[in-house]
Scaffold this active site. Structure first.
Site, short mmCIF file in Angstrom:
data_model
loop_
_atom_site.label_atom_id
_atom_site.label_comp_id
_atom_site.label_asym_id
_atom_site.label_seq_id
_atom_site.Cartn_x
_atom_site.Cartn_y
_atom_site.Cartn_z
N LYS A 1 36.54 28.12 39.08
CA LYS A 1 37.40 29.11 39.74
C LYS A 1 37.03 29.33 41.21
O LYS A 1 37.92 29.58 42.03
CB LYS A 1 37.40 30.44 38.98
CG LYS A 1 36.06 31.09 38.73
CD LYS A 1 36.22 32.32 37.86
CE LYS A 1 34.88 32.96 37.52
NZ LYS A 1 34.07 32.08 36.62
N ASN B 1 35.70 37.78 43.42
CA ASN B 1 34.44 37.29 42.86
C ASN B 1 33.80 36.23 43.75
O ASN B 1 32.76 35.70 43.43
CB ASN B 1 34.70 36.70 41.46
CG ASN B 1 33.43 36.56 40.65
OD1 ASN B 1 32.65 37.48 40.53
ND2 ASN B 1 33.23 35.38 40.10
N HIS C 1 29.32 34.12 28.67
CA HIS C 1 29.25 35.59 28.72
C HIS C 1 29.54 36.24 27.36
O HIS C 1 30.08 37.34 27.31
CB HIS C 1 30.24 36.13 29.75
CG HIS C 1 29.98 35.66 31.15
ND1 HIS C 1 28.76 35.80 31.77
CD2 HIS C 1 30.80 35.04 32.04
CE1 HIS C 1 28.83 35.28 32.99
NE2 HIS C 1 30.05 34.81 33.17
#
Length: 489
Positions: free
Chosen positions: A125, A148, A194
């Protein structure tokens, strides 16, 4: 800076005073909110106080009048258990949001059809976000990039038709953005990650999918089961741009790749055509199959903006530049510098190429790096090993001419490589660079590669993977006869 005008006269708590938390507090204060800043860390509280932001102990504060809790994305929302601030907010009926939710509310109030691209995925990403922004700038657009990656979103210019916001979003940020509805949402891939914060892969995938659910156009890869499911669901609603590095997996892709050549599939009435858009074989910053997917994702974002503009569903500047222009996009690909520490070309010494892939902190990432080169790879690996070590790389061992092992994982890695790959116990990165450069120079291959792709965390010898990559860059730059490439940013 974006002023949070939609929170004027509201009482808002901000917890987690890192970069995005401080930016949120500034934005809220500038917008006229009453703000209560707090952090479990004294350093965070001190940083807020140094800026003159109001620091209030949320453990003792009255929560009954709060409208919102703005939570830093690193603070647990659901797993392994909600942070104490989250539990308290829920008990008092206070909404829990993040800084990107503030941006979304400001956009809805100020410029609801301004160009906004949101990008997520387990892998790729950051590269996709940087490449999308780079291509838009190359086409002549003013671009605000953050989230981010790079800058906190509330430090960017406010939403407006005159520029495009290109925002990378982690799953944590998506979880805190209930009104997320970008012009184009891009979903790259979903693999286990995660899970300590999301509980299960299914919940993690569901959070990722939220990024595209309310997007005007959803650009979704169809190369793994979780994103393919999201694409099928979106196809039923309309507004899907599917892209693939494979065979399409049952859906007709609008963008696809054959090798490293990218194509756009267009349908006009009863006529369907495929047009070559770009070739990546000579783009050093976009080596490997994973970067083919990243490039397709970026092109899908641009195509989505084009489609919205042509349909009159996007407010953009009068006489705006094109969003999708193949010849110019190819030129833009060729000038993309890449990202630091992600398959970053450091330089060459004669035939030898030096690559900094310090971001590869696990075997999955190192696998992508090894697949980017046909062979004669002089691999520098090791550090603090993660579960599974390098055993998953066994099918790619024939590509490794020799391994140079560093850090606490060196002994374990040596045991796996023994009998399959020649290796040298180097201990330190300095020793590994010297040994790998020596052996690569002696190779008879057309392009030997010295590759730092450690398949390990860095914190046994370095502060983080960035520090490890910077040390590698400096060591390579100090080699006699090296031609150093300008560092990526």
């Amino acid at each position: 800076m974006i002023r949070a005008s939609t929170f004027k006269d509201k009482r808002v708590a901000v917890f987690g005073l890192g970069g995005s938390g401080l930016a949120a507090a500034r934005s809220l204060v500038a917008g006229g909110a009453e703000v209560l800043c707090w952090d479990d860390s004294p350093a965070g509280r001190a940083a807020a106080a140094a800026e003159g932001l109001p620091v209030v102990d949320l453990t003792a504060a009255d929560w009954s009048g709060l409208s919102s809790l703005v939570l830093a994305p690193g603070v647990p929302l659901t797993h392994p258990e909600p942070h104490w601030t989250v539990a308290r907010a829920r008990a008092d009926g206070v909404e829990v949001i993040g800084d990107i939710e503030i941006f979304c509310r400001e956009r809805r109030a100020l410029a609801p059809r301004s160009p906004f691209v949101a990008i997520t995925g387990t892998n790729g990403k950051s590269t996709t976000t940087a490449l999308t922004a780079h291509l838009l700038r190359h086409l002549g657009h003013a671009v605000e990039m953050g989230g981010n990656i790079g800058k906190p979103i509330l430090t960017l210019a406010p939403p407006a038709p005159t520029h495009v916001h290109v925002i990378e979003m982690s799953s944590f940020q998506i979880d805190l953005t209930p009104s997320l509805a970008p012009s184009v949402g891009v979903l790259l891939n979903v693999t286990p990650d995660h899970l300590d914060r999301h509980g299960t892969i299914e919940h993690y995938a569901e959070v990722k999918e939220r990024l595209v659910e309310k997007a005007d156009i959803a650009a979704i890869a169809i190369d793994d089961a979780y994103v393919r499911r999201a694409a099928v669901a979106r196809e039923a609603k309309g507004g899907l741009i599917a892209f693939t590095v494979g065979k399409g997996a049952g859906l007709v892709p609008q963008l696809y790749a054959i090798g490293s050549t990218l194509f756009s599939h267009e349908v006009t009435g009863s006529t369907a055509t495929s047009e070559e858009v770009a070739r990546l074989d000579a783009v050093g910053s976009l080596r490997g199959r994973h970067n083919v997917q990243n490039a397709l994702a970026a092109l899908s974002a641009l195509r989505g903006l084009r489609d919205l503009a042509e349909a009159g569903r996007l407010d953009s500047a009068p006489s705006h530049p094109p969003f999708f222009a193949p010849a110019r996009m190819q030129a833009g690909m060729a000038t993309f510098p890449g990202l630091a520490h992600r398959m970053e070309e450091i330089g060459r010494r004669g035939r030898v190429l030096f690559i900094n892939d310090s971001k590869a902190t696990n075997a999955d990432s190192t696998e992508k790096a090894l697949l980017a080169f046909a062979g004669d790879i002089h691999l520098i690996a090791g550090g603090k090993a993660k579960e599974g070590g390098i055993l998953p790389l066994a099918p790619l061992f024939p590509r490794i001419a020799k391994a140079y092992l560093i850090g606490v994982a060196a002994d374990d890695f040596a045991a796996v490589l023994a009998g399959s790959v020649a290796f040298e116990m180097c201990g330190t990165l300095e020793g590994a660079v010297a040994a790998a450069a020596r052996d690569a120079a002696a190779s008879h291959a057309a392009e030997p590669v010295v590759l730092l792709s450690p398949a390990c965390a860095s914190y046994d010898q370095f502060r983080n993977f960035e520090h490890r990559g910077e040390v590698f860059r400096a060591l390579v730059a100090a080699l006699p006869g090296i031609e150093v490439r300008v560092a990526a940013s």
